[in-house]
Structures are given as C-alpha cells and as structure tokens.
Motif scaffolding. Structure first.
Motif, PDB file in Angstrom:
ATOM      1  N   ARG A 176      -1.172  -0.733  -1.557  1.00 30.25           N
ATOM      2  CA  ARG A 176      -0.560  -0.607  -0.221  1.00 30.25           C
ATOM      3  C   ARG A 176      -1.221   0.488   0.603  1.00 30.25           C
ATOM      4  O   ARG A 176      -1.705   0.254   1.694  1.00 30.25           O
ATOM      5  CB  ARG A 176       0.932  -0.311  -0.321  1.00 30.25           C
ATOM      6  CG  ARG A 176       1.500  -0.169   1.084  1.00 30.25           C
ATOM      7  CD  ARG A 176       2.858   0.385   1.170  1.00 30.25           C
ATOM      8  NE  ARG A 176       3.129   0.683   2.587  1.00 30.25           N
ATOM      9  CZ  ARG A 176       4.307   0.826   3.096  1.00 30.25           C
ATOM     10  NH1 ARG A 176       5.368   0.698   2.336  1.00 30.25           N
ATOM     11  NH2 ARG A 176       4.460   1.097   4.359  1.00 30.25           N
ATOM     12  N   GLU A 177      -1.215   1.711   0.077  1.00 27.76           N
ATOM     13  CA  GLU A 177      -1.649   2.852   0.880  1.00 27.76           C
ATOM     14  C   GLU A 177      -3.158   2.882   1.110  1.00 27.76           C
ATOM     15  O   GLU A 177      -3.608   3.086   2.227  1.00 27.76           O
ATOM     16  CB  GLU A 177      -1.177   4.149   0.235  1.00 27.76           C
ATOM     17  CG  GLU A 177       0.337   4.289   0.216  1.00 27.76           C
ATOM     18  CD  GLU A 177       0.823   5.492  -0.564  1.00 27.76           C
ATOM     19  OE1 GLU A 177       0.049   6.468  -0.727  1.00 27.76           O
ATOM     20  OE2 GLU A 177       1.974   5.460  -1.019  1.00 27.76           O
ATOM     21  N   ASP A 178      -3.948   2.692   0.054  1.00 35.07           N
ATOM     22  CA  ASP A 178      -5.401   2.801   0.194  1.00 35.07           C
ATOM     23  C   ASP A 178      -6.045   1.538   0.753  1.00 35.07           C
ATOM     24  O   ASP A 178      -6.968   1.610   1.559  1.00 35.07           O
ATOM     25  CB  ASP A 178      -6.058   3.144  -1.149  1.00 35.07           C
ATOM     26  CG  ASP A 178      -5.679   4.520  -1.656  1.00 35.07           C
ATOM     27  OD1 ASP A 178      -5.123   5.319  -0.873  1.00 35.07           O
ATOM     28  OD2 ASP A 178      -5.922   4.801  -2.846  1.00 35.07           O
ATOM     29  N   ARG A 179      -5.565   0.362   0.337  1.00 33.31           N
ATOM     30  CA  ARG A 179      -6.226  -0.893   0.716  1.00 33.31           C
ATOM     31  C   ARG A 179      -5.480  -1.699   1.774  1.00 33.31           C
ATOM     32  O   ARG A 179      -6.047  -2.618   2.350  1.00 33.31           O
ATOM     33  CB  ARG A 179      -6.463  -1.750  -0.519  1.00 33.31           C
ATOM     34  CG  ARG A 179      -7.397  -1.062  -1.499  1.00 33.31           C
ATOM     35  CD  ARG A 179      -7.587  -1.843  -2.767  1.00 33.31           C
ATOM     36  NE  ARG A 179      -8.289  -1.040  -3.732  1.00 33.31           N
ATOM     37  CZ  ARG A 179      -9.609  -0.884  -3.790  1.00 33.31           C
ATOM     38  NH1 ARG A 179     -10.380  -1.504  -2.935  1.00 33.31           N
ATOM     39  NH2 ARG A 179     -10.154  -0.141  -4.710  1.00 33.31           N
ATOM     40  N   GLY A 180      -4.202  -1.411   1.970  1.00 31.88           N
ATOM     41  CA  GLY A 180      -3.435  -2.116   2.986  1.00 31.88           C
ATOM     42  C   GLY A 180      -3.272  -3.609   2.732  1.00 31.88           C
ATOM     43  O   GLY A 180      -3.180  -4.395   3.669  1.00 31.88           O
ATOM     44  N   LEU A 181      -3.217  -4.005   1.473  1.00 37.20           N
ATOM     45  CA  LEU A 181      -3.109  -5.428   1.136  1.00 37.20           C
ATOM     46  C   LEU A 181      -1.680  -5.955   1.181  1.00 37.20           C
ATOM     47  O   LEU A 181      -1.469  -7.168   1.159  1.00 37.20           O
ATOM     48  CB  LEU A 181      -3.695  -5.690  -0.262  1.00 37.20           C
ATOM     49  CG  LEU A 181      -5.182  -5.395  -0.420  1.00 37.20           C
ATOM     50  CD1 LEU A 181      -5.603  -5.542  -1.871  1.00 37.20           C
ATOM     51  CD2 LEU A 181      -5.994  -6.310   0.483  1.00 37.20           C
ATOM     52  N   THR A 182      -0.707  -5.068   1.212  1.00 41.61           N
ATOM     53  CA  THR A 182       0.688  -5.484   1.196  1.00 41.61           C
ATOM     54  C   THR A 182       1.552  -4.402   1.815  1.00 41.61           C
ATOM     55  O   THR A 182       1.137  -3.251   1.913  1.00 41.61           O
ATOM     56  CB  THR A 182       1.163  -5.765  -0.253  1.00 41.61           C
ATOM     57  OG1 THR A 182       2.479  -6.306  -0.217  1.00 41.61           O
ATOM     58  CG2 THR A 182       1.148  -4.518  -1.101  1.00 41.61           C
ATOM     59  N   THR A 231       1.329 -10.912   0.128  1.00 37.21           N
ATOM     60  CA  THR A 231       0.122 -10.610   0.879  1.00 37.21           C
ATOM     61  C   THR A 231      -0.312 -11.858   1.625  1.00 37.21           C
ATOM     62  O   THR A 231       0.196 -12.952   1.367  1.00 37.21           O
ATOM     63  CB  THR A 231      -1.009 -10.116  -0.046  1.00 37.21           C
ATOM     64  OG1 THR A 231      -2.061  -9.555   0.739  1.00 37.21           O
ATOM     65  CG2 THR A 231      -1.576 -11.234  -0.908  1.00 37.21           C
ATOM     66  N   GLN A 232      -1.242 -11.720   2.529  1.00 35.18           N
ATOM     67  CA  GLN A 232      -1.823 -12.894   3.181  1.00 35.18           C
ATOM     68  C   GLN A 232      -2.648 -13.631   2.143  1.00 35.18           C
ATOM     69  O   GLN A 232      -3.303 -13.007   1.292  1.00 35.18           O
ATOM     70  CB  GLN A 232      -2.710 -12.467   4.352  1.00 35.18           C
ATOM     71  CG  GLN A 232      -1.954 -11.811   5.473  1.00 35.18           C
ATOM     72  CD  GLN A 232      -2.884 -11.362   6.594  1.00 35.18           C
ATOM     73  OE1 GLN A 232      -4.107 -11.471   6.504  1.00 35.18           O
ATOM     74  NE2 GLN A 232      -2.302 -10.846   7.659  1.00 35.18           N
ATOM     75  N   HIS A 233      -2.647 -14.963   2.223  1.00 32.82           N
ATOM     76  CA  HIS A 233      -3.357 -15.709   1.183  1.00 32.82           C
ATOM     77  C   HIS A 233      -4.854 -15.402   1.176  1.00 32.82           C
ATOM     78  O   HIS A 233      -5.516 -15.544   0.151  1.00 32.82           O
ATOM     79  CB  HIS A 233      -3.075 -17.221   1.278  1.00 32.82           C
ATOM     80  CG  HIS A 233      -3.678 -17.907   2.451  1.00 32.82           C
ATOM     81  ND1 HIS A 233      -3.073 -17.953   3.667  1.00 32.82           N
ATOM     82  CD2 HIS A 233      -4.849 -18.574   2.577  1.00 32.82           C
ATOM     83  CE1 HIS A 233      -3.831 -18.617   4.507  1.00 32.82           C
ATOM     84  NE2 HIS A 233      -4.918 -19.004   3.875  1.00 32.82           N
ATOM     85  N   THR A 234      -5.392 -14.916   2.291  1.00 32.09           N
ATOM     86  CA  THR A 234      -6.812 -14.543   2.320  1.00 32.09           C
ATOM     87  C   THR A 234      -7.086 -13.290   1.484  1.00 32.09           C
ATOM     88  O   THR A 234      -8.228 -13.040   1.111  1.00 32.09           O
ATOM     89  CB  THR A 234      -7.280 -14.300   3.775  1.00 32.09           C
ATOM     90  OG1 THR A 234      -6.425 -13.323   4.369  1.00 32.09           O
ATOM     91  CG2 THR A 234      -7.241 -15.592   4.580  1.00 32.09           C
TER      92      THR A 234
END
Length: 188
Positions: free
Chosen positions: A38-44, A66-69
């Motif tokens: 979440r914090e470092d990559r912003g994936l969710t 997360t977004q499917h991409t």
C-alpha cells in the motif's frame, strides 16, 4: 483473497501464529504487507491478514483488492513477502511492533459492556482459564523471531487457495490451477 491452513486456539504455539499474523498484515499500518504493497507501491488501499481459529477449519486469510492491471505485481509481492517469512526471521522492530499492538490493543476492547461480554464469552467458548487476561501479555512477549518463523513455515509453507473476483482473463494469472466461475449457483 488467499487462504492457508490455520492453527487451533488450543495449539501450544497459538501465540506464535497470533504475532506472525499481526506482523505480516494483521495490524494494518506498520505491518509488512501494508508498508510495501500500500504505502510504497500504491497497489491497494488496504491489505490485511486475519487468523481464524474455528474448531474444524482454522485458517490464515489475506484479503485485499486492486485494479486487475496490477494483479500480477500484487500476487508477486505477496509471494515475495511470504517467501521472506519462510527463509528469515521477522525483523526485530516488526516483531516488537506486533507484540506491542497485540498487548496494547486489549484495553481498547474493554471499553463497553458488549465488548467485555464478548471477551468473556470467547473465554468460555475457547475453554480458557479465568486468569487468561492476566497471562496473555507474557505469552505474547515470549514469542521469538525464530518461533514466529517456524509458525510461518507451518502455516505458509503450502500454496494458498486463491480467490479472485473480476474479469475471466485474470484467471490466466493463476495458470493451470484456475477454475473460472461465471455464474454463481443459487444466486439471483
């Protein structure tokens, strides 16, 4: 969602699983998964783990979205962190943060009659001694990085059951073990 076999509440190493869960994703901010994914990559927006001690189906569950991409990267990061828990002990600061959270959050669960009643009910259902709350902190403090790692090997050493919801094309991320369900039975 990913699900691994869990541990019984009666297991002598239950507290190792409790601390492992908190450090990996159970405490939210400050946990291993939240910091990276979440914090470092912003994936969710959120990624959490939870320990269920049902008598006949204990489990360790990881939940996120997360977004499917971003799915492939998300699954790779989860696997990377799981593998790290299997090969090296939890960092001392993460271990202590998990212990402090587990010990420090208990008083917050004693602030209303319904919360106290729930704790008392769980003490009875789990056949815990009357002095359980007095001993709980010491049992948590006794968890070591090595004992938490051994629990990680026990719980996370197998492939999880993974449930993905989204376009059928995301099943390709799971390879040949994927089962696509397009219509849910008995759902209107």
């Amino acid at each position: 969602q990913q699900v691994w076999p869990g541990v019984s509440r009666k297991d002598e190493n239950y507290y190792d699983a409790l601390v492992l869960n908190a450090a990996w994703g159970g405490l939210g901010f400050g946990s291993i998964l939240t910091e990276d994914i979440r914090e470092d990559r912003g994936l969710t927006y959120g990624i959490y783990t939870s320990l269920s001690t049902l008598d006949h189906a204990p489990s360790l569950t990881l939940s996120t979205s997360t977004q499917h991409t971003n799915l492939t990267e998300m699954l790779e990061r989860i696997t990377t962190h799981r593998d790290a828990l299997l090969t090296a002990p939890i960092a001392p600061d993460k271990l202590q943060l998990a212990k402090d959270y587990l010990i420090g959050s208990l008083p917050l669960n004693l602030t209303s009659n319904d919360q106290i009643a729930s704790i008392l009910l769980n003490l009875q259902l789990d056949h815990l001694p009357i002095d359980y709350l007095d001993r709980r902190a010491a049992k948590i403090e006794n968890v070591t990085a090595q004992s938490a790692q051994e629990m990680a090997k026990k719980l996370l050493g197998t492939a999880p059951m993974t449930v993905l919801v989204g376009p059928a094309s995301i099943a390709q991320s799971l390879g040949q073990n994927a089962t696509v369900v397009e219509d849910l039975p008995n759902v209107e």
